[in-house]
Enzyme design. Structure first.
Site, mmCIF file in Angstrom:
data_model
loop_
_atom_site.group_PDB
_atom_site.id
_atom_site.type_symbol
_atom_site.label_atom_id
_atom_site.label_comp_id
_atom_site.label_asym_id
_atom_site.label_seq_id
_atom_site.Cartn_x
_atom_site.Cartn_y
_atom_site.Cartn_z
ATOM 1 N N ILE A 57 -100.902 102.533 63.813
ATOM 2 C CA ILE A 57 -100.381 103.866 64.127
ATOM 3 C C ILE A 57 -101.496 104.896 64.106
ATOM 4 O O ILE A 57 -101.621 105.714 65.029
ATOM 5 C CB ILE A 57 -99.260 104.250 63.143
ATOM 6 C CG1 ILE A 57 -98.051 103.324 63.325
ATOM 7 C CG2 ILE A 57 -98.837 105.706 63.344
ATOM 8 C CD1 ILE A 57 -96.976 103.490 62.273
ATOM 9 N N SER A 76 -96.001 108.815 56.870
ATOM 10 C CA SER A 76 -96.023 107.511 56.190
ATOM 11 C C SER A 76 -94.842 107.345 55.251
ATOM 12 O O SER A 76 -93.777 106.864 55.657
ATOM 13 C CB SER A 76 -97.352 107.334 55.452
ATOM 14 O OG SER A 76 -97.620 108.419 54.586
ATOM 15 N N ARG A 77 -94.967 107.758 54.003
ATOM 16 C CA ARG A 77 -93.907 107.739 53.011
ATOM 17 C C ARG A 77 -94.003 109.006 52.173
ATOM 18 O O ARG A 77 -95.102 109.507 51.900
ATOM 19 C CB ARG A 77 -94.022 106.511 52.093
ATOM 20 C CG ARG A 77 -93.584 105.197 52.725
ATOM 21 C CD ARG A 77 -92.070 105.147 52.926
ATOM 22 N NE ARG A 77 -91.617 103.843 53.381
ATOM 23 C CZ ARG A 77 -91.470 103.496 54.653
ATOM 24 N NH1 ARG A 77 -91.793 104.375 55.597
ATOM 25 N NH2 ARG A 77 -91.022 102.299 54.967
ATOM 26 N N GLU A 135 -84.808 111.339 50.498
ATOM 27 C CA GLU A 135 -84.428 111.648 51.885
ATOM 28 C C GLU A 135 -82.913 111.561 52.012
ATOM 29 O O GLU A 135 -82.345 110.513 51.714
ATOM 30 C CB GLU A 135 -85.098 110.677 52.864
ATOM 31 C CG GLU A 135 -86.588 110.851 52.945
ATOM 32 C CD GLU A 135 -87.278 109.847 53.866
ATOM 33 O OE1 GLU A 135 -88.479 110.013 54.114
ATOM 34 O OE2 GLU A 135 -86.607 108.897 54.329
ATOM 35 N N HIS A 185 -87.234 111.713 59.153
ATOM 36 C CA HIS A 185 -87.788 110.340 59.179
ATOM 37 C C HIS A 185 -87.449 109.663 60.519
ATOM 38 O O HIS A 185 -86.801 108.625 60.559
ATOM 39 C CB HIS A 185 -87.247 109.512 58.007
ATOM 40 C CG HIS A 185 -88.131 108.347 57.677
ATOM 41 N ND1 HIS A 185 -88.219 107.812 56.411
ATOM 42 C CD2 HIS A 185 -88.974 107.597 58.442
ATOM 43 C CE1 HIS A 185 -89.065 106.797 56.402
ATOM 44 N NE2 HIS A 185 -89.533 106.650 57.628
ATOM 45 N N GLY A 233 -89.782 108.826 63.035
ATOM 46 C CA GLY A 233 -90.957 108.313 63.740
ATOM 47 C C GLY A 233 -90.638 107.223 64.736
ATOM 48 O O GLY A 233 -91.186 107.182 65.840
ATOM 49 N N SER A 234 -89.746 106.309 64.374
ATOM 50 C CA SER A 234 -89.397 105.200 65.274
ATOM 51 C C SER A 234 -88.077 105.426 65.992
ATOM 52 O O SER A 234 -87.542 104.502 66.618
ATOM 53 C CB SER A 234 -89.306 103.890 64.477
ATOM 54 O OG SER A 234 -88.210 103.937 63.564
#
Length: 271
Positions: free
Chosen positions: A107, A188-189, A218, A237, A239-240
């Site tokens: 990434i 990331s996290r 979250e 969250h 990203g995907s």
């Protein structure tokens, strides 16, 4: 395992004596106890490449949205109280600025490829240095020390997996090393960043802004102080979160499950 559910603990494993494989969506595996799973003879897979392109796109979106104050601009444009657009309401440019990438995996490297198109200077910090050809392709410069990257970057992008070594990697000290004009971006996290230290840094203008796709927990509590700050933007969250990525993730997971049940080599097995 989707959205880290169900929780894979000893109680569940004892109730599933025939379990052969846990296929987990996404890249991160911090929600899984690999030693525990291995002790039960259970293999693990993830979907690291299915998410990389769209997560890199989101990283650039967060960078642009934060620097150009896109959320504030939208709110101004639609507000019933807006009578005119002030001429001195300004954002900052992205092109030509310095991007520091912490974690130059798949990434992170894809973000570098995109940032090259914005004529950005690219620094990166990673456990291992990329080869010269890969560095040259995106014009990336390796920083052996994280501190050097933090001190030089206009944007600091976090693209690491969560491990004991990266837990609260960015805290009060690291934030104070950053430029007061710098922006922190985390894809990331959430636990890679000390959120209490981040609240303090944003409130006191130790750094200019932050743009996060991940937090802990979250979602954040609705009264969390981060949500009250104007120099902060957040996404859920995502990203995907594209149709293509999620479909490929599911296909990767089912391929791994089939291979695991058939006793064949498992695609994307986590060792």
């Amino acid at each position: 395992v989707w959205y880290h559910k169900p929780v894979i603990n000893e109680e569940l494993l004892q109730s599933l004596p025939n379990l052969k494989i846990v296929a987990s969506a996404g890249v991160g595996i911090d929600h899984l106890d690999l030693n525990l799973l291995s002790s039960y003879g259970v293999k693990v897979s993830n979907t690291p490449f299915a998410v990389s392109t769209d997560t890199a796109d989101l990283a650039m979106a967060l960078m642009l949205a934060s620097s150009r104050r896109l959320v504030e601009g939208y709110q101004m444009a639609v507000s019933s109280n807006t009578e005119y657009f002030p001429a001195d309401w300004l954002g900052d440019e992205v092109s030509g600025k310095t991007l520091g990438i912490v974690g130059m995996g798949t990434i992170g490297y894809k973000v570098a490829e995109r940032a090259k198109g914005f004529e950005m200077k690219i620094l990166y910090h990673n456990r291992n240095q990329r080869n010269k050809e890969e560095e040259s392709a995106v014009g990336a410069i390796y920083c052996k020390k994280l501190d050097d990257l933090l001190q030089q970057s206009d944007f600091v992008l976090l693209s690491v997996i969560l491990t004991p070594q990266t837990h609260k990697l960015i805290g009060k000290r690291e934030l104070e090393l950053m430029k007061p004009t710098a922006t922190l971006i985390n894809i990331s996290r959430g636990l890679v960043v000390d959120q209490d230290a981040l609240v303090e840094a944003l409130h006191n203008k130790v750094i200019k802004a932050a743009a996060l796709d991940v937090t802990y927990p979250e979602p954040l509590p609705r009264d969390h102080p981060l949500l009250q700050l104007k120099n902060f933007i957040i996404t859920p969250h995502m990203g995907s979160a594209t149709r293509k990525s999620r479909r490929v993730m599911m296909e990767n997971m089912t391929d791994s499950i089939r291979a695991g049940l058939a006793g064949l080599p498992i695609p994307h097995e986590v060792l």
